[in-house]
Structures are given as C-alpha cells and as structure tokens.
Design a protein around this motif. Structure first.
Motif, short mmCIF file in Angstrom:
data_model
loop_
_atom_site.label_atom_id
_atom_site.label_comp_id
_atom_site.label_asym_id
_atom_site.label_seq_id
_atom_site.Cartn_x
_atom_site.Cartn_y
_atom_site.Cartn_z
N LEU A 13 -27.13 -7.93 14.43
CA LEU A 13 -27.48 -7.93 15.70
C LEU A 13 -26.34 -8.96 16.40
O LEU A 13 -25.84 -8.75 17.71
CB LEU A 13 -28.69 -8.78 16.00
CG LEU A 13 -29.73 -7.75 15.87
CD1 LEU A 13 -31.38 -8.68 16.02
CD2 LEU A 13 -30.04 -6.70 17.26
N ARG A 14 -25.93 -9.95 15.77
CA ARG A 14 -24.76 -10.97 16.03
C ARG A 14 -23.61 -9.99 16.09
O ARG A 14 -22.74 -10.24 17.25
CB ARG A 14 -24.61 -11.95 15.26
CG ARG A 14 -23.45 -13.04 15.53
CD ARG A 14 -24.11 -14.07 16.73
NE ARG A 14 -25.07 -14.71 16.22
CZ ARG A 14 -25.85 -15.46 16.93
NH1 ARG A 14 -25.98 -15.25 18.16
NH2 ARG A 14 -26.87 -16.10 16.51
N ALA A 15 -23.09 -9.07 15.38
CA ALA A 15 -21.84 -8.17 15.45
C ALA A 15 -22.19 -7.44 16.56
O ALA A 15 -21.13 -7.19 17.23
CB ALA A 15 -21.92 -7.76 14.09
N ALA A 16 -23.36 -6.74 16.85
CA ALA A 16 -23.43 -5.79 17.90
C ALA A 16 -23.29 -6.53 19.32
O ALA A 16 -22.71 -6.11 20.23
CB ALA A 16 -24.88 -5.17 18.01
N LEU A 17 -23.98 -7.88 19.35
CA LEU A 17 -23.76 -8.59 20.54
C LEU A 17 -22.32 -8.85 21.09
O LEU A 17 -21.90 -8.97 21.96
CB LEU A 17 -24.68 -9.99 20.27
CG LEU A 17 -25.02 -10.77 21.86
CD1 LEU A 17 -25.61 -9.79 22.95
CD2 LEU A 17 -25.98 -11.84 21.43
N ILE A 29 -31.01 -15.71 18.69
CA ILE A 29 -31.74 -14.38 18.00
C ILE A 29 -32.90 -14.62 17.38
O ILE A 29 -32.85 -15.21 16.43
CB ILE A 29 -30.62 -13.68 17.24
CG1 ILE A 29 -29.49 -13.23 18.05
CG2 ILE A 29 -31.43 -12.36 16.71
CD1 ILE A 29 -28.44 -12.52 17.24
N VAL A 30 -33.93 -14.19 18.08
CA VAL A 30 -35.16 -14.28 17.38
C VAL A 30 -35.76 -13.10 16.93
O VAL A 30 -35.90 -12.12 17.53
CB VAL A 30 -36.37 -15.00 18.47
CG1 VAL A 30 -37.79 -15.10 18.05
CG2 VAL A 30 -35.94 -16.18 18.92
N LEU A 31 -36.25 -13.02 15.67
CA LEU A 31 -36.80 -11.77 14.95
C LEU A 31 -38.31 -12.16 14.44
O LEU A 31 -38.64 -13.23 13.94
CB LEU A 31 -36.05 -11.41 13.62
CG LEU A 31 -34.75 -10.73 14.16
CD1 LEU A 31 -33.70 -10.83 13.04
CD2 LEU A 31 -34.98 -9.23 14.35
N GLU A 32 -39.15 -11.31 14.88
CA GLU A 32 -40.54 -11.55 14.45
C GLU A 32 -41.28 -10.32 13.74
O GLU A 32 -40.82 -9.30 14.16
CB GLU A 32 -41.46 -11.98 15.72
CG GLU A 32 -41.07 -13.43 16.27
CD GLU A 32 -41.89 -13.68 17.48
OE1 GLU A 32 -42.41 -12.74 18.07
OE2 GLU A 32 -41.97 -15.04 17.71
N GLU A 68 -24.05 -0.13 18.83
CA GLU A 68 -22.79 -1.20 18.25
C GLU A 68 -23.37 -1.90 17.14
O GLU A 68 -22.62 -2.55 16.28
CB GLU A 68 -22.48 -2.06 19.36
CG GLU A 68 -21.67 -1.61 20.53
CD GLU A 68 -20.63 -0.95 20.30
OE1 GLU A 68 -19.86 -1.06 19.28
OE2 GLU A 68 -20.42 0.12 20.86
N LEU A 69 -24.52 -1.49 16.69
CA LEU A 69 -25.01 -2.13 15.38
C LEU A 69 -24.34 -1.70 14.15
O LEU A 69 -24.50 -0.47 13.90
CB LEU A 69 -26.55 -1.84 15.36
CG LEU A 69 -27.36 -2.51 14.56
CD1 LEU A 69 -27.68 -4.09 14.98
CD2 LEU A 69 -28.81 -2.22 14.09
N PRO A 70 -23.83 -2.40 13.52
CA PRO A 70 -23.26 -2.01 12.07
C PRO A 70 -24.26 -1.09 11.25
O PRO A 70 -25.07 -1.68 11.05
CB PRO A 70 -22.61 -3.14 11.55
CG PRO A 70 -22.51 -4.34 12.43
CD PRO A 70 -23.59 -4.10 13.41
N ALA A 71 -23.61 -0.17 10.63
CA ALA A 71 -24.25 0.69 9.61
C ALA A 71 -24.64 -0.21 8.38
O ALA A 71 -23.83 -1.18 8.00
CB ALA A 71 -23.75 1.91 9.23
N SER A 72 -26.10 -0.32 7.75
CA SER A 72 -26.45 -0.87 6.84
C SER A 72 -27.34 -0.04 5.93
O SER A 72 -28.43 0.67 6.31
CB SER A 72 -26.71 -2.21 7.22
OG SER A 72 -27.55 -2.84 6.11
#
Length: 587
Positions: A13-17, A29-32, A68-72
């Motif tokens: 997400l940081r890369a996309a941001l 960035i908060v993930l739940e 823009e999210l890198p593929a993983s």
C-alpha cells in the motif's frame, strides 16, 4: 521478508500511495481483520482516510490505489468494497508462512523489540497483618501476568511490593500477638473485637511463648488495662461505641509500648517478619515473583517523608489548621484537602505514599504502574495531585484498578475480612483448585470487572473449564509429536503448501495474529486478552484435530500438519507462560 501479512500489505500500500499521492506517502496505514470472512483476510480504510485531504471520491481513490498496487504472489485478491474500503484476500502461502516463523523463533515468537522503556509495576502490597486472601490473589495474578506481558512486548519491567511495615495496623498486629501470648501465662485480657482475630495470631503467640517463655509476660492485668476507656457492650454499633473501641485499642497499644520498653520493637518485628515470610512463601508458590520489596519504614528512616512534605510546604501547597498540616489537594481536582501530618506530629499514610511516589520518580522509571484494589479509586486524584505539586509529570503514573474476586462455595459468598478472622486464604484456594486454575481464572475478566470465582468449574476436567481446555490442546500436540517420534526441528523444512483446508488456514491466521495481540494487550494493560486468545486458539485446534488425522500415510501432508500442530503448541506455551500457567505434556 516478514511472515507477518500486515507488514507485507503495508509495504504494498505504501508503494501504491507513493505513486498515487506522493505528498501523503507517510500517511498512517491501518489494516484490520474484517468481522466477516467473506470480506477477506484484511481491510484498510486508507482511501476513506485520504479522500478529504486529496479531494477525491473515496471509492475512486481506492480504485487508483489498487491499480498502482505492486503485484505479489502472496495476495490472491484485492478489491474495493463499500464506501471505499480495500479488502485483501491472502494466498495460502502467505497464510502458512507463519508456521515456519513460529518454529524458527521458538519461545521468541511474539516477543517485541526492546523498547528502551523502563516500567515499574507495583502490585499486591497487602498489609503484612495476616495471610493473603482470595481478593489479594486476583491482584497478584493480574500484576504478575501484566508484568510478564509487558516484558514479552519489549518493556524493561521492575516488579515491586510495597511493604506497609510502619503505622497503626502493624501496631495492632503486634498488640494482638502480645495479648494472645499473655493468655498462655494466665493474663486474660478481653480481646478487642477490632484487633486481629485469626488463628494465625494465636499460632504466632504460641511460637513466641515456646521460644521465649514468659520474657514478655512480666506484667499484670491491671497494668495492661491502665488508663483504657474499656470496651462498650458488643451489641452497640453506634459511632460513639466505634470510637470507644478504637480509643481502647490505641490505649492498649500505648501500654504495650510502655510496658515492654525496648522489647516492643522485638515483638513488633517478630509479628512483621512472620507474616511477611508467609506472604513471600505464598506468592512464590503461586508463581508470583518480585524484583524488589520496598519498606515503608525506610521512607521514615531516610527522612524522605519529611523531605517530601517539606518540598510541598516550600511550594506553598501545605497549610496549617488546628495544629495539623494539610495538603491543598482540592487545587488538583480532589474533593477535599488532605491531612499529611497530624497535630501530634505523626505523618499520615498519605504522607508516606507521597514520599514513596517521589522515590519512584527519583529512581528514573519511564512509566509507573500502580495496581490497586477498586475501592482505592477515590485515592487516585490526591496522589496525582501530590505528584503534580512536587513538580513531577503526573501522566507518568498510571493506576490499574482490580475488583476483588468473589468466591462462591455452596452458593454462598465467603467473608474475607482480615480483622474478623473469617476469610478464605489464597493458600486454601490454591490447594483446593490448583495454581493453574487460580492463575487462569483470575485473569479471565478485565481487571476492573467483578469476578465470580466458580470453584466447581475450576476443578472440573471438561471443555467448559477454560484452563483445562487450553492445557489439553497443548497436551494433545505433545502426544501426537511423541507418536510421530521425529525431531521437531525437522518440521521447519515441511512443505507448508500442503496446508490447504479452511481449518488449517484459519489456524495459521490465528497464529499470525499473536505478535500484534501481545502489543495491543500490553498497551491496554489487559492480560485477559491473552486468555481469550488462548481459548480461541485451543478451540480451533481441537476442531481441526477432531476433523483431520495428523499421522497420515502421505509423508509431505503429515509433516506439514505436524509442523502446524507444533507451531500451535509453541504459541499455547508462550501464552500460558504469560499467565503463569503450566503447559503440561500429558493430562
């Protein structure tokens, strides 16, 4: 690469941001974990959070971030949901990677990085005037578990017991022991109802008699009672009668000091040491340890009480009224001002507490945690006020309140009054239900919530007994691994891709959540969260164990399942250790 999926997703997400909104690249960035499994494994509100500063529609912003999210290979699916949430579904290999991490790190799995924060936790601190009762037991279990939890989370912890070895209560214990001692030599003083009544007082008196014969009994009944107002009829409960009983007790104490002379300090010390030794032994057997036992008397001996009150006086926070010195605690949010030194020159308990907290600050702790009984709630404003008046940061002090546990025996509440002598001791409870049940049951509720201790449930060997249920899960894994007969270290190389069914992936997700749980529980001072987690982990393991065979013919599948079982065992053991509960290899 970390096995923690939240770290992975945060990096993505940081890369996309950085691509979509470079100026917001450092946004939190908060993930739940979603409450519904259909919403994936993790969700973030990042687009909703940034929609206003970026002046974009949150769903559109979420779609841009996904683009823009890198593929993983570790993300099976990512989609926009609702008003602009982004839901992630992890690939199986991202979920199962935690098994290898648990087995590799062993007992260090879940341990937080060293924070460089020194924390003092003061707990129990019961007056050494009688055996610890079941109410003290909850404070002991909570304080010990919280200390271990903070340590696991990465804090440097000092566990401390404040010994109230000065003041009137210790004088009452010394008097109680002496009066019982005199009875062995025919000097029958009517025993005050407001003295300490328990059999342990008679036992101490007997030890005194056996060791020193009549050395402390060379007095007459008339001398012991000289100048006392006498006791009112037992049936009288009015204020005047209560005051008369207290005045009678104080007069007896004064007579004891005068008649015994230098020997009074010896009798006083004997009673203190007997009860303090019993307390130390009781807590040690309960698995509760302390790094420091701090003497209240030392505050007087070193002049710290006088210095602390002097500092308050110099700062203008003390005034004199009717010959007594008062602290202006109302200026700091208290309901009324408090006496710190009586007209007779004696300092109050509050004065000792001010000095003790000044000492804590002077020892350089970054955080100070006091664990008090819930009945001390009203005491918090005056202590914080005194700290602020001394020019110290009151926010450093945090007070965790503990409700007394209520023990039910045959449907009846049991009295726990140490002055009445009719109380169930912690030692008696431990002998009846065992240390493990005591430690686990005491932290099954948030510390400031009432706890009804169900003796029948604590002793039962059933799935309804949470400590039995959790320990049984650990023992089951041990049994399976023993049947297998291999080396657990070999399981680190298992093909975790064979873990594919829903129960196995759910267990992996539960294991992956443990490090974050440790941090959250430590931040909330909530070891009960560890107990809840262990119950859930045990339930998921038992469900999997009952549905699937571990020792199957398929070697790769067998090793993968054994690896998962071994990882479950490790985390169960870690959580049980925090709670001070054993992890048995067999049941």
């Amino acid at each position: 690469m970390s096995a923690d999926p939240k770290v992975l997703l945060t990096d993505l997400l940081r890369a996309a941001l950085k691509s979509v909104a470079p100026a917001q690249a450092d946004a939190t960035i908060v993930l739940e974990r979603p409450k519904q499994a259909s919403h994936g494994d993790f969700a973030t509100n990042l687009a909703l959070q940034l929609a206003k500063p970026l002046r974009r529609n949150p769903r559109e912003l979420a779609a841009l971030l996904l683009a823009e999210l890198p593929a993983s290979p570790l993300v099976a699916k990512a989609e926009v949901a609702g008003a602009g949430f982004i839901n992630f579904t992890l690939a199986a290999q991202a979920k199962t990677a935690v098994v290898r991490e648990v087995l590799t790190r062993g007992a260090d799995y879940g341990r937080g990085a060293h924070k460089g924060v020194k924390v003092q936790v003061e707990f129990v601190s019961a007056n050494p005037t009688g055996p610890l009762h079941v109410g003290h037991g909850r404070g002991a279990a909570y304080g010990a578990s919280l200390s271990d939890l903070l340590e696991l989370a990465g804090y440097e912890v000092v566990r401390e017991y404040y010994v109230n070895d000065a003041g009137r209560q210790m004088d009452i214990l010394a008097l109680s022991t002496w009066l019982r001692y005199l009875a062995f030599f025919g000097i029958q003083v009517e025993f005050p109802p407001n003295a300490y009544q328990g059999d342990y007082v008679i036992d101490m008196a007997r030890e005194l008699s056996d060791a020193h014969q009549d050395r402390f009994a060379k007095v007459t009944l008339e001398q012991v009672l000289a100048g006392t107002p006498g006791l009112p009829p037992a049936e009288r409960k009015d204020d005047a009668a209560v005051q008369q009983r207290e005045a009678h007790l104080d007069a007896l104490i004064a007579n004891a000091k005068r008649l015994l002379g230098e020997d009074y300090a010896w009798v006083h010390g004997f009673a203190l040491n007997e009860q303090l030794s019993d307390c130390r032994e009781d807590l040690a057997e309960f698995g509760v340890r302390f790094d420091k036992w701090f003497s209240e008397q030392s505050l007087f001996d070193t002049g710290l009480v006088e210095r602390a009150i002097g500092q308050l006086e110099q700062a203008g926070h003390i005034y004199v009224q009717d010959g007594a010195k008062w602290f202006r605690s109302t200026e700091f949010g208290d309901e009324k001002d408090r006496v710190v030194q009586r007209e007779n020159g004696l300092f109050t308990y509050f004065a000792s507490d001010i000095a003790y907290h000044l000492n804590k600050y002077e020892r350089g702790f970054d955080r100070i945690i006091d664990i008090w009984g819930a009945d001390h709630h009203g005491y918090i404003p005056r202590v914080r006020g005194a700290i602020a008046a001394l020019g110290l940061p009151p926010e450093k002090l945090e007070v965790a309140l503990v409700q007394f546990a209520v023990l039910y025996r045959n449907g009846q509440k049991t009295s726990m009054s140490t002055r009445a002598g009719e109380f169930v001791t912690l030692r008696q409870l431990r002998r009846e239900v065992g240390n493990d049940a005591c430690r686990f049951f005491y932290v099954l509720r948030k510390s400031d919530q009432h706890l009804d201790f169900d003796l029948d449930l604590a002793k039962s060997q059933s799935n309804e007994n949470p400590v039995y249920y959790v320990q049984y899960a650990h023992a089951r894994v041990c049994s399976v691994l023993a049947q297998w007969g291999g080396e657990v270290a070999e399981l680190c190389e298992a093909d975790l891709g064979r873990l594919q069914n829903a129960r196995e992936l759910a267990l992996c997700a539960r294991l992956a959540s443990y490090p974050e749980l440790v941090q959250n529980a430590a931040a909330d001072y909530a070891p009960h969260q560890i107990a809840f987690y262990l119950k859930d982990l045990a339930a998921e393991f038992h469900g999997w164990y009952n549905a699937e065979r571990m020792l199957v013919d398929d070697e790769a599948l067998k090793l993968a399942r054994l690896a998962l079982a071994a990882a479950v065992r490790q985390v169960l053991a870690s959580g049980l250790k925090v709670l001070g509960v054993s992890a048995p290899a067999s049941m």
